[in-house]
Design a protein around this motif. Structure first.
Motif, PDB file in Angstrom:
ATOM      1  N   LYS A 149      -1.772   8.162  -3.939  1.00 42.57           N
ATOM      2  CA  LYS A 149      -2.432   8.473  -3.117  1.00 42.57           C
ATOM      3  C   LYS A 149      -4.130   8.335  -3.065  1.00 42.57           C
ATOM      4  O   LYS A 149      -4.763   7.779  -2.180  1.00 42.57           O
ATOM      5  N   SER A 150      -4.581   8.353  -4.496  1.00 44.47           N
ATOM      6  CA  SER A 150      -5.983   8.017  -4.608  1.00 44.47           C
ATOM      7  C   SER A 150      -6.383   6.577  -4.430  1.00 44.47           C
ATOM      8  O   SER A 150      -7.359   6.292  -3.985  1.00 44.47           O
ATOM      9  N   VAL A 151      -5.358   5.842  -4.716  1.00 45.32           N
ATOM     10  CA  VAL A 151      -5.816   4.101  -4.571  1.00 45.32           C
ATOM     11  C   VAL A 151      -5.668   3.960  -3.082  1.00 45.32           C
ATOM     12  O   VAL A 151      -6.557   3.318  -2.552  1.00 45.32           O
ATOM     13  N   LYS A 152      -4.578   4.584  -2.300  1.00 45.34           N
ATOM     14  CA  LYS A 152      -4.674   4.506  -0.807  1.00 45.34           C
ATOM     15  C   LYS A 152      -5.995   4.859  -0.088  1.00 45.34           C
ATOM     16  O   LYS A 152      -6.475   4.153   0.688  1.00 45.34           O
ATOM     17  N   ARG A 153      -6.609   5.947  -0.768  1.00 40.94           N
ATOM     18  CA  ARG A 153      -7.847   6.527  -0.128  1.00 40.94           C
ATOM     19  C   ARG A 153      -8.950   5.372  -0.625  1.00 40.94           C
ATOM     20  O   ARG A 153      -9.722   5.187   0.500  1.00 40.94           O
ATOM     21  N   ARG A 154      -8.945   4.698  -1.698  1.00 42.84           N
ATOM     22  CA  ARG A 154     -10.049   3.671  -1.755  1.00 42.84           C
ATOM     23  C   ARG A 154      -9.592   2.405  -1.088  1.00 42.84           C
ATOM     24  O   ARG A 154     -10.696   1.922  -0.587  1.00 42.84           O
ATOM     25  N   VAL A 155      -8.410   2.267  -0.994  1.00 46.52           N
ATOM     26  CA  VAL A 155      -8.458   1.024   0.045  1.00 46.52           C
ATOM     27  C   VAL A 155      -8.601   1.458   1.589  1.00 46.52           C
ATOM     28  O   VAL A 155      -9.469   0.494   2.178  1.00 46.52           O
ATOM     29  N   ASN A 156      -8.798   2.398   1.990  1.00 50.52           N
ATOM     30  CA  ASN A 156      -9.063   2.945   3.368  1.00 50.52           C
ATOM     31  C   ASN A 156     -10.658   2.614   3.299  1.00 50.52           C
ATOM     32  O   ASN A 156     -11.268   2.318   4.301  1.00 50.52           O
ATOM     33  N   ALA A 157     -11.270   2.912   2.308  1.00 50.57           N
ATOM     34  CA  ALA A 157     -12.834   2.687   2.032  1.00 50.57           C
ATOM     35  C   ALA A 157     -13.085   1.334   2.212  1.00 50.57           C
ATOM     36  O   ALA A 157     -14.180   0.914   2.869  1.00 50.57           O
ATOM     37  N   LEU A 158     -12.407   0.547   1.730  1.00 50.24           N
ATOM     38  CA  LEU A 158     -12.421  -1.034   1.698  1.00 50.24           C
ATOM     39  C   LEU A 158     -12.312  -1.422   3.226  1.00 50.24           C
ATOM     40  O   LEU A 158     -12.800  -2.407   3.639  1.00 50.24           O
TER      41      LEU A 158
ATOM     42  N   ILE B   3       0.738  -1.219   0.066  1.00 47.68           N
ATOM     43  CA  ILE B   3       0.166   0.071  -0.029  1.00 47.68           C
ATOM     44  C   ILE B   3       0.832   1.462   0.087  1.00 47.68           C
ATOM     45  O   ILE B   3       0.254   2.232  -0.539  1.00 47.68           O
ATOM     46  N   GLU B   4       2.186   1.122   0.643  1.00 46.83           N
ATOM     47  CA  GLU B   4       2.896   2.474   0.617  1.00 46.83           C
ATOM     48  C   GLU B   4       3.486   2.904  -0.756  1.00 46.83           C
ATOM     49  O   GLU B   4       3.570   3.945  -1.012  1.00 46.83           O
ATOM     50  N   SER B   5       3.461   1.898  -1.828  1.00 49.23           N
ATOM     51  CA  SER B   5       3.919   2.209  -3.148  1.00 49.23           C
ATOM     52  C   SER B   5       2.641   2.697  -3.903  1.00 49.23           C
ATOM     53  O   SER B   5       2.946   3.233  -5.281  1.00 49.23           O
ATOM     54  N   LEU B   6       1.357   2.561  -3.387  1.00 54.55           N
ATOM     55  CA  LEU B   6       0.273   2.722  -4.199  1.00 54.55           C
ATOM     56  C   LEU B   6      -0.011   4.463  -4.270  1.00 54.55           C
ATOM     57  O   LEU B   6       0.587   5.055  -3.474  1.00 54.55           O
TER      58      LEU B   6
END
Length: 357
Positions: free
Chosen positions: A45-54, A40-43
């Motif tokens: 910022k927009s993708v990290k945001r979606r991961v947090n939603a998951l 996740i650290e290499s993703l």
């Protein structure tokens, strides 16, 4: 009862809790994972945001799973009421209050053996009738030592059993599981029903296991279903001199100056199954030493085993048919001399085997 998947996870958890080395190794792995750069650290910022939603979705799943287990508990409570008349029948047969009919006593193994011996018995019948009837064969009441035999057969219980416990457990007539009511916190109670005896005045001894079935707010992803978090025993009203959980020892003391010797007596704790009703208390801050944690984890495992295995299938543990195969487990032997070192005592003791009130 809970599903096989939940039961398997529970067994694995019990094994880890009982193995401090495994627990430490698991913690080391988790620590290493937490310090290792993750995907996740290499993703972006927009993708990290979606991961947090998951993750938020996952938290909601955990809470939904908790609701599922609450309904499972209610289903267990419902069926416990349906099982109870059958368990009451079992108690009546064990205690001798009811004599089962010939039809109820039929079992396929008995029938097969009967068919093989039928002809021989018929031939002997006429001869036996002509002979004087022998003295009546002893016919014990009910099924003597039913629950004591189960304790002896099950390794987990026999480890708790001491020789001085056995005369008491001969009076044990039934063990029941009671589930908490819908408006109460999740728990179950083990009830040990005794006939009148010369050891204590109680007719029922109880052990309550308190459970938690909700995700931890600090770590919701660790939720794997209901877990026992605490337990509470009961006071045993022992008759004078019959308390097997303590013993009176005598110690000789020598006066340093005069050289005279005197004998003193005092009470010390004694190993006994009945310590089961005086469990370790869970610390309010959650901090416990390793030995206490292990003792408590073992207690929880025993309570779960009574509830899930012994009480529902008692006759099969009495006959030995339900015993698990232990051949795959190797028993560790103490190093030579280790046991002696553990038993050394600076004081000279006498009368260790005599429990006193």
């Amino acid at each position: 009862m809970e599903g096989d998947h939940s039961e398997t996870r529970g067994k694995v958890g019990d094994q880890v809790m009982q193995n401090p080395q495994a627990l430490a190794a698991l913690q080391d792995r988790l620590d290493n994972v937490s310090h290792t750069p993750s995907t996740i650290e290499s993703l972006p910022k927009s993708v990290k945001r979606r991961v947090n939603a998951l993750k938020q979705v996952q938290v909601r799943c955990a809470h939904l799973e908790a609701k599922f287990y609450e309904e499972v508990h209610e289903l267990e409570r419902k069926y416990a009421a349906l099982y109870q008349p059958l368990f009451d029948k079992r108690k009546d047969v064990v205690s001798g209050a009811v004599e089962p009919t010939d039809e109820e006593c039929e079992w396929h193994s008995d029938r097969e053996e009967g068919e093989e011996l039928a002809d021989e018995l018929k031939k002997k019948a006429t001869i036996e009738e002509k002979k004087e009837e022998p003295a009546a064969e002893e016919d014990p009441k009910g099924i003597p030592e039913f629950w004591l035999t189960i304790f002896r057969n099950v390794d987990m219980l026999s480890d708790l059993l001491q020789e001085h416990d056995e005369p008491i457990l001969k009076h044990l007539q039934d063990i029941k599981v009671k589930f908490s009511e819908p408006d109460q916190p999740m728990s179950f109670t083990l009830e040990f029903h005794f006939e009148t005896n010369n050891f204590f005045k109680n007719t029922v001894l109880t052990k309550v296991y308190k459970m938690k079935s909700e995700p931890d707010s600090a770590d919701p992803f660790s939720f794997e279903g209901p877990e026992i978090v605490d337990c509470e025993g009961c006071d045993i009203d022992w008759h004078k001199g019959k308390d097997v959980t303590v013993k009176t020892i005598k110690k000789k003391q020598k006066h340093k100056g005069r050289g005279t010797v005197r004998t003193i007596t005092k009470q010390v704790p004694n190993d006994s199954f009945f310590n089961f009703f005086n469990p370790i208390k869970v610390s309010s801050d959650g901090e416990m030493d390793e030995d206490s944690e292990l003792t408590l984890a073992t207690d929880f495992e025993i309570g779960h085993f009574f509830r899930e295995r012994v009480v529902p299938r008692a006759v099969l543990y009495f006959t030995g048919e339900a015993l698990e195969d232990d051949d795959s487990f190797e028993e560790e032997e103490l190093e030579e001399g280790e046991e002696e070192d553990n038993d050394e005592d600076g004081d000279e003791e006498e009368g260790d085997d005599d429990p006193k009130a």
